[in-house]
Design a protein around this motif. Structure first.
Motif, short mmCIF file in Angstrom:
data_model
loop_
_atom_site.label_atom_id
_atom_site.label_comp_id
_atom_site.label_asym_id
_atom_site.label_seq_id
_atom_site.Cartn_x
_atom_site.Cartn_y
_atom_site.Cartn_z
N ASP A 1 -14.01 18.03 -13.30
CA ASP A 1 -15.44 17.81 -13.52
C ASP A 1 -15.83 16.51 -12.83
OD1 ASP A 1 -17.75 18.85 -15.39
OD2 ASP A 1 -17.80 16.66 -15.44
N ARG A 2 -17.10 16.36 -12.55
CA ARG A 2 -17.53 15.10 -11.95
C ARG A 2 -17.40 13.93 -12.92
NH1 ARG A 2 -20.28 15.50 -7.10
NH2 ARG A 2 -21.30 13.50 -7.42
N ASP B 1 0.81 -1.20 0.00
CA ASP B 1 0.00 0.00 0.00
C ASP B 1 0.85 1.25 0.00
OD1 ASP B 1 -2.42 1.07 -0.34
OD2 ASP B 1 -2.78 1.39 1.79
N LYS B 2 0.88 1.82 -1.17
CA LYS B 2 1.55 3.09 -1.34
C LYS B 2 0.57 4.03 -1.99
CE LYS B 2 6.22 1.47 -2.17
NZ LYS B 2 7.16 1.31 -3.28
N GLY B 3 0.85 5.30 -1.90
CA GLY B 3 -0.08 6.21 -2.55
C GLY B 3 0.36 7.64 -2.43
N ILE B 4 -0.47 8.50 -2.96
CA ILE B 4 -0.20 9.93 -2.90
C ILE B 4 -0.90 10.48 -1.67
CG2 ILE B 4 -0.48 12.12 -4.07
CD1 ILE B 4 -0.37 10.63 -6.69
N PRO C 1 -20.38 2.87 -10.43
CA PRO C 1 -19.36 2.80 -9.38
C PRO C 1 -19.98 2.84 -7.99
CG PRO C 1 -18.75 4.41 -11.03
CD PRO C 1 -20.12 3.96 -11.37
N TYR D 1 -4.29 8.59 -1.67
CA TYR D 1 -4.83 8.02 -2.90
C TYR D 1 -3.94 6.84 -3.28
CZ TYR D 1 -7.31 12.45 -3.59
OH TYR D 1 -8.11 13.54 -3.45
N SER D 2 -4.44 5.66 -3.06
CA SER D 2 -3.63 4.48 -3.31
C SER D 2 -3.27 4.36 -4.79
CB SER D 2 -4.42 3.25 -2.86
OG SER D 2 -3.59 2.15 -2.89
N ALA D 3 -2.00 4.09 -5.04
CA ALA D 3 -1.54 3.98 -6.43
C ALA D 3 -0.36 3.02 -6.49
CB ALA D 3 -1.14 5.34 -6.96
N LYS D 4 -0.09 2.59 -7.71
CA LYS D 4 1.06 1.69 -7.91
C LYS D 4 2.25 2.50 -8.40
CE LYS D 4 -1.60 -2.27 -9.39
NZ LYS D 4 -2.66 -1.59 -10.14
N THR E 1 -14.70 13.59 -14.88
CA THR E 1 -13.29 13.33 -15.16
C THR E 1 -12.92 11.93 -14.69
OG1 THR E 1 -12.88 15.65 -14.70
CG2 THR E 1 -10.97 14.23 -14.79
N ASN E 2 -12.07 11.29 -15.46
CA ASN E 2 -11.58 9.97 -15.05
C ASN E 2 -10.68 10.11 -13.84
OD1 ASN E 2 -12.11 7.44 -15.90
ND2 ASN E 2 -11.06 7.67 -17.86
N TYR E 3 -10.82 9.19 -12.92
CA TYR E 3 -9.97 9.24 -11.73
C TYR E 3 -8.50 9.12 -12.09
CZ TYR E 3 -7.98 7.82 -7.26
OH TYR E 3 -7.20 7.73 -6.14
N LYS E 4 -8.24 8.31 -13.10
CA LYS E 4 -6.86 8.09 -13.54
C LYS E 4 -6.23 9.41 -13.98
CE LYS E 4 -5.84 4.18 -16.08
NZ LYS E 4 -6.06 3.56 -17.38
N GLY F 1 -9.09 3.07 -11.56
CA GLY F 1 -8.68 4.15 -12.46
C GLY F 1 -9.76 4.60 -13.42
N GLU F 2 -10.68 3.73 -13.74
CA GLU F 2 -11.68 4.07 -14.76
C GLU F 2 -12.93 4.74 -14.18
OE1 GLU F 2 -10.82 3.74 -17.82
OE2 GLU F 2 -8.96 2.78 -17.21
N VAL F 3 -12.96 4.90 -12.88
CA VAL F 3 -14.13 5.51 -12.24
C VAL F 3 -14.10 7.02 -12.47
CG1 VAL F 3 -14.97 6.08 -9.93
CG2 VAL F 3 -14.47 3.73 -10.52
N THR F 4 -15.27 7.62 -12.59
CA THR F 4 -15.30 9.07 -12.74
C THR F 4 -15.23 9.74 -11.37
OG1 THR F 4 -17.69 8.94 -12.80
CG2 THR F 4 -16.56 9.11 -14.91
N MET F 5 -14.88 11.02 -11.40
CA MET F 5 -14.59 11.73 -10.15
C MET F 5 -15.82 12.01 -9.29
SD MET F 5 -11.55 12.14 -9.45
CE MET F 5 -11.54 13.42 -8.20
N PRO G 1 -4.53 3.30 -10.28
CA PRO G 1 -3.67 3.87 -11.32
C PRO G 1 -2.21 3.92 -10.90
CG PRO G 1 -5.19 5.52 -10.44
CD PRO G 1 -5.42 4.28 -9.68
N LYS H 1 -8.84 3.42 -2.14
CA LYS H 1 -8.44 2.51 -3.22
C LYS H 1 -9.49 2.64 -4.30
CE LYS H 1 -5.79 -0.82 -0.65
NZ LYS H 1 -4.60 -1.20 -1.36
N VAL H 2 -9.13 3.39 -5.32
CA VAL H 2 -10.10 3.73 -6.34
C VAL H 2 -9.66 3.16 -7.68
CG1 VAL H 2 -11.39 5.60 -7.40
CG2 VAL H 2 -10.52 5.86 -5.09
N ARG I 1 -16.34 -0.37 -9.77
CA ARG I 1 -17.56 -1.00 -10.27
C ARG I 1 -17.69 -2.40 -9.67
NH1 ARG I 1 -19.21 2.26 -14.40
NH2 ARG I 1 -17.54 3.59 -15.17
#
Lengths: 183, 155
Positions: free
Chosen positions: A117-118, A38-41, B83, B148-151, A120-123, B124-128, B49, B121-122, B70
């Motif tokens: 925007d709501r 578990d790593k993250g920003i 989601p 924000y969990s990420a790799k 927007t992709n989370y990625k 990547g394809e989910v919308t904000m 992501p 833990k979200v 999802r």
């Protein structure tokens, strides 16, 4: 004959089943656990307040606005941009090495405003956030090398890290997102 | 030469397995140290992501996890494909977050409560939209340290 030789050999406790018991435990742990990665920003959210912070009072030159729309396109200070350029542009804006009129007055006054925007992709959102954070991390690293001759990392004493961070305080304000592209 | 052979043949014919438990125990302890107990079963499809500016989460007991993604195919009939948020083992709504945070908080010693981190833990394809709702709820509940969990991005 065979009997006597056996009794002579087994003068210690039979530990043969120990391995089986240990194996059982090992397999139990293998099944019930997961290797953590578990790593993250890390983000510090602002405390909740009913009214929106007013950024109109700030000078436009001190605000680095980043907008991300529902099509995952970027608008940086009114121009279309791509994520690859974001880090360099943010760094230039914050440090303003050439003392340009349209970039921040000083790193302490620089504010990054992020709005998405709501839809927007989370990625995309995370990679934008990542780039903005990377810009600060690089600035901290450069400053730390200049001041102490050591890179900015967790090994650096806390007081030194604080001194570096004070020169380039990370101010990232996130506005309430728009809702054009909600699915 | 023949002296050696004779001696070997007479004594223990089997390989000694006395050290085998020790070896297995070593493996066991290794796994016990590097892993944590699985606390919840994921009902969502989550691929976090990639990013570069990562920090490691230190104390596992101070972290609570919020999953957004999802639903997996076998849950889609019941819960749809939009989601969803998962807390612990079940599908939840944003309104369950304060209770969830409180439940975690009481398990943490008072001294350390200010360092509680929420790990999102979200997928990547989910919308904000839903992420934003969760963030707003976290802010309203006073849970401000978020991860924000990420790799790690491999380039």
């Amino acid at each position: 004959m065979a009997r006597s030789s056996r009794s002579r050999m087994s003068n210690e406790i039979n530990a043969g089943s120990m391995a089986d018991i240990a194996f059982l435990l090992l397999i139990f742990f293998l099944v019930t656990t997961q290797i953590v990665e578990d790593k993250g920003i890390r983000v510090a959210l602002p405390p909740w307040s009913e009214e929106e912070p007013d950024i109109t009072k700030l000078k436009t030159r001190n605000v680095f606005s980043v907008l991300v729309n529902a099509q995952n396109q970027l608008l940086v200070r009114g121009e279309i941009a791509s994520i690859d350029q974001l880090r360099e542009r943010a760094k230039e804006f914050i440090a303003n090495p050439t003392k340009r009129e349209d970039l921040s007055e000083s790193p302490k006054k620089a504010i990054i405003s992020l709005k998405n925007d709501r839809g927007t992709n989370y990625k995309t959102y995370l990679s934008v956030y990542n780039e903005l954070k990377a810009a600060y991390n690089e600035l901290w690293n450069e400053e730390s090398l200049r001041m102490y001759g050591k890179p900015y990392s967790d090994e650096l004493p806390l007081s030194m890290r604080k001194a570096v961070r004070e020169k380039f305080p990370l101010v990232l304000s996130e506005a309430e997102p728009t809702a054009f592209g909600e699915e | 030469m023949s002296k050696f052979q004779k001696k070997r043949g007479k004594s223990s014919p089997a390989i000694s397995t006395a050290s085998l438990p020790d070896i297995i125990f070593m493996l066991l302890f290794f796994f016990m140290v590097v892993t944590v107990l699985r606390d919840s079963e994921l009902k969502l499809k989550i691929v976090t992501p990639q990013a570069t500016e990562l920090t490691k989460l230190e104390e596992k007991s101070l972290v609570n996890y919020l999953y957004i993604g999802r639903p997996l195919e076998r849950f889609q009939e019941e819960y749809g494909t939009a989601p969803r948020l998962q807390l612990n083992d079940k599908f939840s709504t944003v309104n369950d977050i304060p209770v969830f945070l409180e439940q975690h908080k009481v398990k943490v010693p008072e001294k350390k409560r200010s360092r509680i981190t929420s790990s999102l833990k979200v997928d990547g394809e989910v919308t904000m939209g839903i992420v934003q709702d969760v963030k707003t709820k976290l802010r309203k509940s006073g849970q401000l340290i978020v991860n924000y969990s990420a790799k790690q991005k491999s380039d």
